[in-house]
Design a protein around this motif. Sequence first.
Motif, PDB file in Angstrom:
ATOM      1  N   THR A   1       0.791  -0.868   0.105  1.00 41.70           N
ATOM      2  CA  THR A   1       0.004   0.102  -0.089  1.00 41.70           C
ATOM      3  C   THR A   1       0.735   1.058   0.056  1.00 41.70           C
ATOM      4  N   ALA A   2       2.027   1.342   0.609  1.00 48.24           N
ATOM      5  CA  ALA A   2       2.805   2.317   0.587  1.00 48.24           C
ATOM      6  C   ALA A   2       3.502   2.779  -0.819  1.00 48.24           C
ATOM      7  N   GLU A   3       3.801   1.755  -1.455  1.00 46.74           N
ATOM      8  CA  GLU A   3       4.120   1.918  -2.953  1.00 46.74           C
ATOM      9  C   GLU A   3       2.941   2.394  -3.557  1.00 46.74           C
ATOM     10  N   LEU A   4       1.674   1.677  -3.370  1.00 46.20           N
ATOM     11  CA  LEU A   4       0.644   2.138  -4.110  1.00 46.20           C
ATOM     12  C   LEU A   4       0.380   3.749  -3.996  1.00 46.20           C
ATOM     13  N   LEU A   5       0.720   4.288  -2.987  1.00 46.15           N
ATOM     14  CA  LEU A   5       0.163   5.697  -2.868  1.00 46.15           C
ATOM     15  C   LEU A   5       1.196   6.430  -3.617  1.00 46.15           C
ATOM     16  N   GLU A   6       2.485   6.101  -3.705  1.00 43.13           N
ATOM     17  CA  GLU A   6       3.605   6.733  -4.403  1.00 43.13           C
ATOM     18  C   GLU A   6       3.419   6.681  -5.988  1.00 43.13           C
TER      19      GLU A   6
ATOM     20  N   GLU B   1     -17.787   0.007  16.567  1.00 44.54           N
ATOM     21  CA  GLU B   1     -16.862   0.996  17.423  1.00 44.54           C
ATOM     22  C   GLU B   1     -15.643   0.016  17.554  1.00 44.54           C
ATOM     23  N   ALA B   2     -15.536  -1.187  18.035  1.00 40.11           N
ATOM     24  CA  ALA B   2     -14.292  -2.027  18.024  1.00 40.11           C
ATOM     25  C   ALA B   2     -13.708  -2.067  16.793  1.00 40.11           C
ATOM     26  N   VAL B   3     -14.513  -2.418  15.535  1.00 32.17           N
ATOM     27  CA  VAL B   3     -13.881  -2.408  14.092  1.00 32.17           C
ATOM     28  C   VAL B   3     -13.498  -1.088  13.725  1.00 32.17           C
ATOM     29  N   ARG B   4     -14.025  -0.083  13.839  1.00 33.67           N
ATOM     30  CA  ARG B   4     -13.641   1.177  13.582  1.00 33.67           C
ATOM     31  C   ARG B   4     -12.426   1.658  14.091  1.00 33.67           C
ATOM     32  N   GLU B   5     -11.996   1.148  15.396  1.00 39.33           N
ATOM     33  CA  GLU B   5     -10.733   1.581  16.011  1.00 39.33           C
ATOM     34  C   GLU B   5      -9.718   0.732  15.467  1.00 39.33           C
ATOM     35  N   LEU B   6     -10.035  -0.595  15.066  1.00 44.77           N
ATOM     36  CA  LEU B   6      -9.023  -1.418  14.436  1.00 44.77           C
ATOM     37  C   LEU B   6      -8.643  -1.208  13.008  1.00 44.77           C
ATOM     38  N   VAL B   7      -9.557  -0.655  12.404  1.00 47.65           N
ATOM     39  CA  VAL B   7      -9.139  -0.302  10.878  1.00 47.65           C
ATOM     40  C   VAL B   7      -8.755   1.173  10.667  1.00 47.65           C
ATOM     41  N   LYS B   8      -8.545   1.968  11.811  1.00 52.31           N
ATOM     42  CA  LYS B   8      -8.530   3.408  11.650  1.00 52.31           C
ATOM     43  C   LYS B   8      -7.317   3.750  10.876  1.00 52.31           C
ATOM     44  N   PRO B   9      -5.900   2.917  10.934  1.00 49.12           N
ATOM     45  CA  PRO B   9      -5.093   3.237  10.052  1.00 49.12           C
ATOM     46  C   PRO B   9      -5.213   3.250   8.775  1.00 49.12           C
ATOM     47  N   ALA B  10      -6.091   2.165   8.454  1.00 49.57           N
ATOM     48  CA  ALA B  10      -6.293   1.915   6.798  1.00 49.57           C
ATOM     49  C   ALA B  10      -7.321   2.914   6.239  1.00 49.57           C
ATOM     50  N   MET B  11      -8.204   3.406   7.141  1.00 49.04           N
ATOM     51  CA  MET B  11      -9.190   4.349   6.623  1.00 49.04           C
ATOM     52  C   MET B  11      -8.273   5.671   6.640  1.00 49.04           C
TER      53      MET B  11
ATOM     54  N   TYR C   1      -5.294   5.839   5.580  1.00 52.61           N
ATOM     55  CA  TYR C   1      -4.589   5.589   4.373  1.00 52.61           C
ATOM     56  C   TYR C   1      -5.403   6.059   3.191  1.00 52.61           C
ATOM     57  N   LEU C   2      -6.636   5.389   2.994  1.00 57.06           N
ATOM     58  CA  LEU C   2      -7.785   5.436   1.869  1.00 57.06           C
ATOM     59  C   LEU C   2      -7.837   7.095   1.789  1.00 57.06           C
ATOM     60  N   LYS C   3      -8.128   7.809   2.890  1.00 57.75           N
ATOM     61  CA  LYS C   3      -8.402   9.161   2.864  1.00 57.75           C
ATOM     62  C   LYS C   3      -7.269   9.954   2.152  1.00 57.75           C
ATOM     63  N   GLU C   4      -5.988   9.646   2.637  1.00 53.73           N
ATOM     64  CA  GLU C   4      -4.796  10.381   1.985  1.00 53.73           C
ATOM     65  C   GLU C   4      -4.500   9.905   0.730  1.00 53.73           C
ATOM     66  N   LEU C   5      -4.827   8.602   0.252  1.00 55.13           N
ATOM     67  CA  LEU C   5      -4.983   8.297  -1.230  1.00 55.13           C
ATOM     68  C   LEU C   5      -5.946   8.884  -2.215  1.00 55.13           C
ATOM     69  N   ALA C   6      -7.149   9.090  -1.705  1.00 54.34           N
ATOM     70  CA  ALA C   6      -8.282   9.718  -2.395  1.00 54.34           C
ATOM     71  C   ALA C   6      -7.952  10.986  -3.500  1.00 54.34           C
ATOM     72  N   PRO C   7      -7.301  12.115  -3.116  1.00 56.39           N
ATOM     73  CA  PRO C   7      -6.914  12.892  -3.759  1.00 56.39           C
ATOM     74  C   PRO C   7      -6.349  12.553  -5.285  1.00 56.39           C
ATOM     75  N   TYR C   8      -5.563  11.486  -5.163  1.00 57.49           N
ATOM     76  CA  TYR C   8      -4.895  11.312  -6.287  1.00 57.49           C
ATOM     77  C   TYR C   8      -5.560  10.140  -7.156  1.00 57.49           C
ATOM     78  N   LEU C   9      -6.585   9.751  -6.964  1.00 51.84           N
ATOM     79  CA  LEU C   9      -7.494   9.005  -7.583  1.00 51.84           C
ATOM     80  C   LEU C   9      -8.471   9.806  -8.900  1.00 51.84           C
ATOM     81  N   TRP C  10      -8.961   8.860  -9.473  1.00 58.82           N
ATOM     82  CA  TRP C  10      -9.978   8.982 -10.621  1.00 58.82           C
ATOM     83  C   TRP C  10     -10.851  10.309 -10.100  1.00 58.82           C
TER      84      TRP C  10
ATOM     85  N   TRP D   1     -16.316   2.711   5.838  1.00 58.01           N
ATOM     86  CA  TRP D   1     -15.809   3.459   4.690  1.00 58.01           C
ATOM     87  C   TRP D   1     -16.452   4.370   4.198  1.00 58.01           C
ATOM     88  N   GLN D   2     -17.849   4.151   3.943  1.00 55.14           N
ATOM     89  CA  GLN D   2     -18.852   5.305   3.607  1.00 55.14           C
ATOM     90  C   GLN D   2     -18.871   6.593   4.719  1.00 55.14           C
TER      91      GLN D   2
END
Length: 433
Positions: free
Chosen positions: A208-213, A257-267, A269-278, A426-427
Amino acid sequence: MKKNVRMISRLTAMAMAGVLALSACGGKKAETSATTAKAEETKAVEESKAEEKKEETGSETFDKLVEEAKGQTVNFYGWGGDDRLNQWLDGFYAEYLKKNYDITLNRVPMGIEDILTQLSAEKKAGSTESDIDMIWINGENFKTAKENDYLYGPFTADLPNFKEYINQDDPETKADFSYPIEGYEAPYGKAQLVLYGDSKVGEFPKNTAELLEFAKANPGKITYPALPDFTGSAFVRNVIYDIVGVEQFQTVKEDKEAVRELVKPAMEYLKELAPYLWKEGKTYPESAPTMMNMYSDGELIMGMSYSAYIVANGIKDGSFSPDTKTFLFDKGTIGNTNYIAISKNAKHRAAAEVAINAMMAPEVQLNRYETLKTIPVLDNVKLSKEMQEEFSKVDLGEGVLPQSELLNKRLPEMPAGLVPIIEEIWQEEVVGQ
């Protein structure tokens, strides 16, 4: 059967002899002995019946199903968006059923949500007969159907091909998205998320790090389908695995809420990735086929699919350029099995069981592998040497990875109950940012 009758006769004779021998002792002793003898006789009869039933659950049971299924039309409900699969079902598979079992296949294209809605309506109406016979299903939809008592089963123990060719110890034979199967569905085909892209662009990202670049270097040329699209959802779960890890998702509670806390780093990341997407991540393609068409038209340089050999098929039919290659993240990608179930009130249950057994026949799975390039569900070591050679000869086409590499980098699916929770998060956090 004769052996069981002889056994009962010997036990009965021994018991009666004991009664006669003790009757001289009179009254209570004789009475007690008679009761004991009767109990032993009853037990012997029950054991004999159990043995008969055990002997019957095999070829004899299946032979009865085959006889009952003759002349029936079996309705196969499932997603109809894959033209190649539809052609194979209406062609090879339908012809195989007709030729070998005199069963007519009626494929009914319908989304799984609509199928579940229809089953729910039938149940509420108290219907005892359904036009829905076979159902293409897996994951959270299987969990919903089984928990709501929409499915017939268990039935896989009736199917010779399931017992002979399927690995009974495979975790995906026992559980679907970590949810116990317990004989209520049989494997149809294996799927695995793969990434694909235009090799002319350069090296593909390995994580995922390389995907962002990669996205920053090619702004607007990458995207993924909007959740809850099946492929888009799998891609997001794969991002979560790459960033957060795999093991904890097999045991985490189905608490938002437990799942939200667990996946927080991934969410994040996806927010950081979004501006470079289609479209700068402000909107996403509605489905995997839409995204694939965008790639074919040159609008994107990368995509993803749950069809492991989609690139070979795309190059062959001209929808993908010959420069398209398949790739995976170094940590692997999510794989799962899709299955066929039977509705609880299926009108043509016998034909459904026979047809599902046929789907697991080596010659049928081989033709699927050759024609559709779908990962087989059969255990290779259970096949004859001749059939193993036939599978090894299959030309998978251009731009794909060998099956051994796919299976070596195959990650387990998350428990079914987590999938809709992650889609909601995600939504809220990525789309709604």
